[in-house]
Design a protein around this motif. Sequence first.
Motif, PDB file in Angstrom:
ATOM      1  N   LYS A   1      99.991 -49.080  38.059  1.00 24.34           N
ATOM      2  CA  LYS A   1      99.835 -47.716  37.571  1.00 24.34           C
ATOM      3  C   LYS A   1      99.670 -46.757  38.744  1.00 24.34           C
ATOM      4  N   LEU A   2     100.296 -45.587  38.610  1.00 20.50           N
ATOM      5  CA  LEU A   2     100.152 -44.527  39.610  1.00 20.50           C
ATOM      6  C   LEU A   2      99.029 -43.600  39.184  1.00 20.50           C
ATOM      7  N   ALA A   3      98.157 -43.278  40.116  1.00 17.45           N
ATOM      8  CA  ALA A   3      97.058 -42.345  39.841  1.00 17.45           C
ATOM      9  C   ALA A   3      97.435 -40.956  40.338  1.00 17.45           C
ATOM     10  N   HIS A   4      97.126 -39.938  39.541  1.00 23.16           N
ATOM     11  CA  HIS A   4      97.348 -38.550  39.932  1.00 23.16           C
ATOM     12  C   HIS A   4      96.289 -38.179  40.980  1.00 23.16           C
ATOM     13  N   PRO A   5      96.695 -37.892  42.236  1.00 25.80           N
ATOM     14  CA  PRO A   5      95.698 -37.705  43.312  1.00 25.80           C
ATOM     15  C   PRO A   5      94.659 -36.622  43.029  1.00 25.80           C
ATOM     16  N   LYS A   6      95.093 -35.439  42.577  1.00 26.25           N
ATOM     17  CA  LYS A   6      94.149 -34.340  42.382  1.00 26.25           C
ATOM     18  C   LYS A   6      93.193 -34.618  41.228  1.00 26.25           C
ATOM     19  N   LYS A   7      93.725 -35.194  40.136  1.00 19.37           N
ATOM     20  CA  LYS A   7      92.866 -35.481  38.990  1.00 19.37           C
ATOM     21  C   LYS A   7      91.888 -36.605  39.310  1.00 19.37           C
ATOM     22  N   THR A   8      92.339 -37.581  40.096  1.00 19.15           N
ATOM     23  CA  THR A   8      91.446 -38.663  40.503  1.00 19.15           C
ATOM     24  C   THR A   8      90.304 -38.129  41.352  1.00 19.15           C
ATOM     25  N   GLU A   9      90.624 -37.205  42.256  1.00 21.68           N
ATOM     26  CA  GLU A   9      89.612 -36.618  43.136  1.00 21.68           C
ATOM     27  C   GLU A   9      88.565 -35.854  42.334  1.00 21.68           C
ATOM     28  N   VAL A  10      89.019 -35.141  41.294  1.00 26.15           N
ATOM     29  CA  VAL A  10      88.092 -34.380  40.455  1.00 26.15           C
ATOM     30  C   VAL A  10      87.138 -35.308  39.713  1.00 26.15           C
ATOM     31  N   ILE A  11      87.676 -36.425  39.196  1.00 20.45           N
ATOM     32  CA  ILE A  11      86.850 -37.351  38.423  1.00 20.45           C
ATOM     33  C   ILE A  11      85.822 -38.048  39.312  1.00 20.45           C
ATOM     34  N   THR A  12      86.283 -38.542  40.461  1.00 15.55           N
ATOM     35  CA  THR A  12      85.377 -39.322  41.321  1.00 15.55           C
ATOM     36  C   THR A  12      84.410 -38.442  42.097  1.00 15.55           C
ATOM     37  N   LYS A  13      84.829 -37.178  42.386  1.00 17.22           N
ATOM     38  CA  LYS A  13      83.976 -36.229  43.119  1.00 17.22           C
ATOM     39  C   LYS A  13      83.443 -36.833  44.422  1.00 17.22           C
ATOM     40  N   GLU A  14      84.353 -37.496  45.131  1.00 14.93           N
ATOM     41  CA  GLU A  14      83.944 -38.126  46.389  1.00 14.93           C
ATOM     42  C   GLU A  14      83.758 -37.077  47.481  1.00 14.93           C
ATOM     43  N   ARG A  15      82.570 -37.020  48.052  1.00 17.16           N
ATOM     44  CA  ARG A  15      82.326 -36.119  49.176  1.00 17.16           C
ATOM     45  C   ARG A  15      82.495 -36.860  50.498  1.00 17.16           C
ATOM     46  N   VAL A  16      82.265 -38.165  50.481  1.00 18.60           N
ATOM     47  CA  VAL A  16      82.517 -38.997  51.658  1.00 18.60           C
ATOM     48  C   VAL A  16      83.626 -39.958  51.270  1.00 18.60           C
ATOM     49  N   LYS A  17      84.811 -39.740  51.787  1.00 24.63           N
ATOM     50  CA  LYS A  17      85.968 -40.531  51.369  1.00 24.63           C
ATOM     51  C   LYS A  17      86.326 -41.528  52.466  1.00 24.63           C
TER      52      LYS A  17
ATOM     53  N   GLY B   1      89.621 -47.784  32.031  1.00 28.16           N
ATOM     54  CA  GLY B   1      90.632 -47.081  31.240  1.00 28.16           C
ATOM     55  C   GLY B   1      90.597 -45.587  31.419  1.00 28.16           C
ATOM     56  N   TRP B   2      90.028 -45.116  32.526  1.00 27.76           N
ATOM     57  CA  TRP B   2      89.900 -43.685  32.781  1.00 27.76           C
ATOM     58  C   TRP B   2      90.872 -43.188  33.851  1.00 27.76           C
ATOM     59  N   LEU B   3      91.778 -44.013  34.294  1.00 26.34           N
ATOM     60  CA  LEU B   3      92.666 -43.631  35.395  1.00 26.34           C
ATOM     61  C   LEU B   3      93.603 -42.505  34.956  1.00 26.34           C
ATOM     62  N   PRO B   4      93.554 -41.338  35.637  1.00 24.76           N
ATOM     63  CA  PRO B   4      94.502 -40.264  35.317  1.00 24.76           C
ATOM     64  C   PRO B   4      95.875 -40.613  35.909  1.00 24.76           C
ATOM     65  N   GLU B   5      96.812 -40.925  35.036  1.00 22.88           N
ATOM     66  CA  GLU B   5      98.076 -41.492  35.510  1.00 22.88           C
ATOM     67  C   GLU B   5      99.125 -40.433  35.833  1.00 22.88           C
ATOM     68  N   ALA B   6      99.928 -40.741  36.833  1.00 23.14           N
ATOM     69  CA  ALA B   6     101.141 -39.992  37.135  1.00 23.14           C
ATOM     70  C   ALA B   6     102.330 -40.859  36.695  1.00 23.14           C
ATOM     71  N   TRP B   7     103.413 -40.203  36.315  1.00 19.38           N
ATOM     72  CA  TRP B   7     104.560 -40.939  35.796  1.00 19.38           C
ATOM     73  C   TRP B   7     105.307 -41.643  36.918  1.00 19.38           C
ATOM     74  N   ALA B   8     105.614 -42.920  36.717  1.00 20.99           N
ATOM     75  CA  ALA B   8     106.416 -43.684  37.664  1.00 20.99           C
ATOM     76  C   ALA B   8     107.801 -43.899  37.059  1.00 20.99           C
ATOM     77  N   PRO B   9     108.841 -43.271  37.596  1.00 20.54           N
ATOM     78  CA  PRO B   9     110.176 -43.418  37.014  1.00 20.54           C
ATOM     79  C   PRO B   9     110.687 -44.859  37.139  1.00 20.54           C
ATOM     80  N   PRO B  10     111.544 -45.298  36.210  1.00 20.68           N
ATOM     81  CA  PRO B  10     112.155 -46.624  36.338  1.00 20.68           C
ATOM     82  C   PRO B  10     113.084 -46.688  37.546  1.00 20.68           C
ATOM     83  N   LYS B  11     113.488 -47.909  37.910  1.00 19.10           N
ATOM     84  CA  LYS B  11     114.256 -48.121  39.140  1.00 19.10           C
ATOM     85  C   LYS B  11     115.523 -47.268  39.203  1.00 19.10           C
ATOM     86  N   GLU B  12     116.302 -47.246  38.126  1.00 19.44           N
ATOM     87  CA  GLU B  12     117.569 -46.509  38.140  1.00 19.44           C
ATOM     88  C   GLU B  12     117.331 -45.023  38.352  1.00 19.44           C
TER      89      GLU B  12
END
Length: 329
Positions: free
Chosen positions: A74-90, A106-117
């Motif tokens: 699964k691909l995680a949406h970087p900005k949404k993941t950052e908001v959820i985790t609120k990491e100040r020390v990364k 089951g809380w991972l904010p997903e980004a769409w991963a296109p199929p191979k073609e």
Amino acid sequence: MTNYVGLDVHKKYFHATVMDEEGDVLIQESFPNDSEGFDSLLFKTGDEVEVALEACYAWEYVYEELEDRVEEVKLAHPKKTEVITKERVKTDTRASEALAQLLRMGWLPEAWAPPKETRRLREKLRRRAYLVWKRTGFKNKIEADLAKQGIRRKVSYSDDGKERLRNLEIDSINDYLDMVEALNDPIRRITKEVEREARATEEAKLLMTIPGVGFVWSLTLTTELGDVERFFGPNEVPAYAGIVPSTEQSGSKEVHGSITKEGNKYLRWAAVECAHLHEWHADDTYLTRFFHKLAAKKNSQTAAVATGRKLLIAAYWMLKRGEKFRPQG
């Protein structure tokens, strides 16, 4: 039992955190970012794992290494993941651990991963776009250097036009012209390949019924959009492209600003270009009427952006319903 793996991916290595279903950390370790590194990780975890990684610049290579070897990637949406985790020390450890934890819960904010073609077609279209942008840059440099010499006539890149430029014997112009000619061959080759792909793709042929949208732009729209069934509704499409106005609301006050530009920049670019082309090639459609009405109030670029937003919604309904473009909406 399924284990959950969070990957913090870097150019030369990736850091992995492996958790079990109870949230206990089983492995936290760095591996080389190559096939041997992924072999080493899976040797320790087995293939009964779900993997999460952020949609960073190198995600496709990692995704392709793992997608056929584990239960799910699964691909995680970087900005949404950052908001959820609120990491100040990364750190690598914290980043990979956060991904594993979100995946497990089951809380991972997903980004769409296109199929191979789709990924293959996207790469080809984006490569062509990059080469065209570069060629346009060199053409602009030629015009700028001609202006420095006091030459302000229209530049032609026909054989006769290029010969006239060569005869000026200006070193910089000859150098830039060499680059333009060098880029012509790969652009022509890729364009022919794209045309064949578009004419063999039902979705692209459908979008070609929009006046002004040719095979390159129709295939660009379909590959950047992907399966429209993944959107909950038509308004999600322009939001995905980042071509919706930003909004600030406080109480009863609501202020709209410039577009967010948060989303798929290639889809956003294609939408605006298609809006311009549609306005040039279509006599009287609901999109051209909207364009001219807004252009009269503001300017043509603002009108093109807003029309591009409407064009994306039209493309969504065309693909969802399998219908040709309806000029009157």
